[in-house]
Scaffold this motif. Structure first.
Motif, PDB file in Angstrom:
ATOM      1  N   LYS A  92      24.319   4.465  37.631  1.00 32.68           N
ATOM      2  CA  LYS A  92      25.814   4.722  36.976  1.00 32.68           C
ATOM      3  C   LYS A  92      26.427   4.105  36.265  1.00 32.68           C
ATOM      4  N   ALA A  93      27.380   4.142  35.288  1.00 30.01           N
ATOM      5  CA  ALA A  93      27.142   3.152  34.150  1.00 30.01           C
ATOM      6  C   ALA A  93      28.905   2.259  34.281  1.00 30.01           C
ATOM      7  N   TYR A  94      28.545   1.501  34.590  1.00 29.45           N
ATOM      8  CA  TYR A  94      29.896   0.205  34.450  1.00 29.45           C
ATOM      9  C   TYR A  94      30.681  -0.538  32.989  1.00 29.45           C
ATOM     10  N   ILE A  95      32.443  -0.226  33.376  1.00 28.25           N
ATOM     11  CA  ILE A  95      31.985  -0.300  31.246  1.00 28.25           C
ATOM     12  C   ILE A  95      32.652  -2.128  32.092  1.00 28.25           C
ATOM     13  N   ASP A  96      31.932  -2.973  31.175  1.00 29.57           N
ATOM     14  CA  ASP A  96      32.324  -4.257  31.508  1.00 29.57           C
ATOM     15  C   ASP A  96      33.270  -4.869  30.440  1.00 29.57           C
ATOM     16  N   LEU A  97      34.686  -4.663  31.533  1.00 31.83           N
ATOM     17  CA  LEU A  97      35.963  -5.267  31.383  1.00 31.83           C
ATOM     18  C   LEU A  97      36.203  -6.595  30.821  1.00 31.83           C
ATOM     19  N   GLY A 100      34.209   2.717  37.546  1.00 39.40           N
ATOM     20  CA  GLY A 100      33.249   2.848  36.723  1.00 39.40           C
ATOM     21  C   GLY A 100      33.785   1.374  35.043  1.00 39.40           C
ATOM     22  N   VAL A 101      34.481   0.541  36.318  1.00 40.80           N
ATOM     23  CA  VAL A 101      35.436  -0.295  35.219  1.00 40.80           C
ATOM     24  C   VAL A 101      35.208  -1.843  35.583  1.00 40.80           C
ATOM     25  N   ILE A 102      34.421  -2.789  35.558  1.00 41.53           N
ATOM     26  CA  ILE A 102      34.926  -3.935  36.295  1.00 41.53           C
ATOM     27  C   ILE A 102      36.040  -4.906  35.626  1.00 41.53           C
ATOM     28  N   THR A 103      36.509  -5.015  36.084  1.00 40.79           N
ATOM     29  CA  THR A 103      37.385  -5.545  36.487  1.00 40.79           C
ATOM     30  C   THR A 103      37.377  -6.985  37.037  1.00 40.79           C
ATOM     31  N   ASP A 104      38.902  -8.498  37.140  1.00 41.44           N
ATOM     32  CA  ASP A 104      38.429  -9.610  38.151  1.00 41.44           C
ATOM     33  C   ASP A 104      40.113 -10.018  38.216  1.00 41.44           C
ATOM     34  N   TRP A 105      40.040 -10.858  38.935  1.00 43.16           N
ATOM     35  CA  TRP A 105      41.544 -11.762  39.108  1.00 43.16           C
ATOM     36  C   TRP A 105      40.538 -12.622  38.272  1.00 43.16           C
ATOM     37  N   PHE A 106      41.773 -13.890  38.584  1.00 46.64           N
ATOM     38  CA  PHE A 106      41.893 -15.364  38.456  1.00 46.64           C
ATOM     39  C   PHE A 106      42.627 -16.518  39.162  1.00 46.64           C
ATOM     40  N   LEU A 107      41.954 -17.486  39.152  1.00 48.93           N
ATOM     41  CA  LEU A 107      41.775 -18.496  39.956  1.00 48.93           C
ATOM     42  C   LEU A 107      43.450 -18.768  39.873  1.00 48.93           C
ATOM     43  N   HIS A 108      44.108 -19.304  39.614  1.00 52.52           N
ATOM     44  CA  HIS A 108      45.435 -19.853  39.421  1.00 52.52           C
ATOM     45  C   HIS A 108      46.267 -18.575  39.718  1.00 52.52           C
ATOM     46  N   CYS A 109      46.010 -17.291  39.185  1.00 51.24           N
ATOM     47  CA  CYS A 109      47.071 -16.487  39.146  1.00 51.24           C
ATOM     48  C   CYS A 109      46.310 -15.234  39.560  1.00 51.24           C
ATOM     49  N   ASP A 110      46.590 -15.175  40.968  1.00 48.92           N
ATOM     50  CA  ASP A 110      45.789 -14.268  41.345  1.00 48.92           C
ATOM     51  C   ASP A 110      46.237 -12.978  42.286  1.00 48.92           C
ATOM     52  N   ASN A 111      47.861 -12.988  41.028  1.00 51.69           N
ATOM     53  CA  ASN A 111      48.448 -11.695  40.820  1.00 51.69           C
ATOM     54  C   ASN A 111      48.091 -10.906  39.929  1.00 51.69           C
TER      55      ASN A 111
END
Length: 395
Positions: A38-43, A354-365
């Motif tokens: 399975k392919a994931y876009i590394d965003l 299939g899309v990889i994203t994340d949040w921020f340490l000091h701004c988790d919203n």
């Protein structure tokens, strides 16, 4: 027999109690591929590292060529090693005239440590100023200039003499005085949720440092190497730092960082005492060969020229009533949502789709968007469709 996942949890130190536990077999371009294919876009580019994507052949060839010649020979600064010399020469050719000397290290955090030592040694001063909500790394010195008490309170005592000001607030710059060795500041704040300063603020910051003899350390560990639409983010503001910090994308996927300054400033590490900063693996020849190849690809293929257009496409597609704001510059963006709970659910659904994203340490919203610069318009459209679908599912 234990699975690889079970061995990972049993034997590898964990940084949270809820790791993603994604398992990938290979990576190519902007995609990561799991064991089932399975392919994931590394965003997020491995948090800004893989800015040229995965598996760039020119970088791989440079690594293989150097491995066949030699790997580690000696601690940094003693032997004349071709990859270090050529990489420094190329990097300095892209920087302002006051940037004359590169000290290669292992990581962004070590670049921060070296720069703080350098500023104190050169100025003879002890006070350091940093910004609230800043992030500069996890070592003790870097942690001391992090502007979030939650992440550092368990590790006190930290460096003395560190004060904090508000980012992008010109009135706070008066706290920089003749007693201040340096101010360390992200040109664009990363873990605060991508906070872009005003042009006038950056101009005033440079002026205040000039007035007080304070060294301006610009941390571009996340923002440099084309991510904002300029090779270096400070180019947007018509200023130059006294010390520049680089890492992440600098190595083309290999671990390398650097602090860069003038010969006059950098020379203060040579005496009283000698060996003012020592690093065994800093400037590793294989890493420097990869970094040089990455910089050449970035410049020769003119990848930076398309960054603004790709940003505009993303902004045009990421429209939804639940999105409160999109902050950033170039392909360094943050999508602000209502809460961490909603953001985490959306992120998890994006990953499942299939899309990889994340949040921020000091701004988790807020959701992190920092894809490889090679991402195509069609890949942007696909990724944005997945994000909007996930937001619509929960909002």
């Amino acid at each position: 027999m234990l699975t690889l996942r079970q061995l990972f949890l049993a034997n590898n130190a964990q940084t949270t109690s809820f790791p993603l536990l994604l398992e990938f077999e290979r990576a190519e371009g902007v995609h990561l591929y799991d064991l089932a294919g399975k392919a994931y876009i590394d965003l997020i580019s491995g948090i800004g590292v893989s800015s040229l994507g995965h598996g760039n052949q020119k970088i791989i060839d440079a690594i293989k060529t150097q491995v066949d010649k030699y790997m580690h020979l000696m601690v940094y600064g003693e032997y004349v090693q071709t990859p270090q010399v050529r990489f420094a020469e190329k990097l300095l050719s892209t920087l302002p005239h006051n940037m004359q000397s590169v000290y290669f290290v292992n990581s962004g955090a070590e670049a921060v440590e070296g720069a703080l030592k350098l500023a104190k040694r050169y100025t003879g001063r002890q006070q350091i100023i940093a910004c609230k909500n800043s992030y500069h790394g996890s070592t003790h010195g870097a942690l001391s200039v992090m502007g979030n008490e939650d992440f550092k309170q368990a590790y006190r005592p930290l460096l003395p003499g560190v004060s904090f000001i508000r980012f992008n607030k010109t009135e706070d710059l008066q706290l920089i005085t003749e007693n201040t060795a340096c101010i360390i500041i992200e040109t664009i704040q990363g873990e605060a949720g991508i906070r872009v300063p005003d042009h006038l603020y950056m101009q005033a910051l440079r002026k205040r440092c000039n007035e007080t003899g304070t060294l301006l350390i610009l941390d571009e560990i996340q923002a440099a190497m084309g991510r904002t639409g300029k090779l270096f983010a400070f180019e947007h503001y018509g200023i130059a730092p006294d010390i520049l910090l680089l890492a992440k994308a600098l190595g083309g996927g290999m671990p390398v960082g650097a602090f860069v300054s003038s010969n006059q400033i950098m020379d203060s590490l040579k005496e009283n005492p000698i060996l003012g900063h020592i690093t065994t693996f800093g400037g590793h020849p294989v890493c420097c060969a990869a970094g040089l190849a990455a910089l050449e690809v970035l410049l020769d293929e003119n990848l930076i020229a398309a960054v603004a257009e790709k940003e505009a496409l993303m902004r045009s597609l990421l429209i939804h009533p639940a999105i409160k704001q999109i902050r950033g510059k170039g392909l360094m963006l943050a999508i602000e949502l209502d809460s961490f709970d909603i953001n985490k659910k959306i992120i998890d659904r994006c990953i499942a789709n299939g899309v990889i994203t994340d949040w921020f340490l000091h701004c988790d919203n807020s959701m992190r968007i920092a894809p490889p610069l090679i991402i195509t318009p069609d890949e942007i459209k696909k990724a944005c469709f997945v994000i909007i679908e996930a937001i619509s599912f929960y909002c």
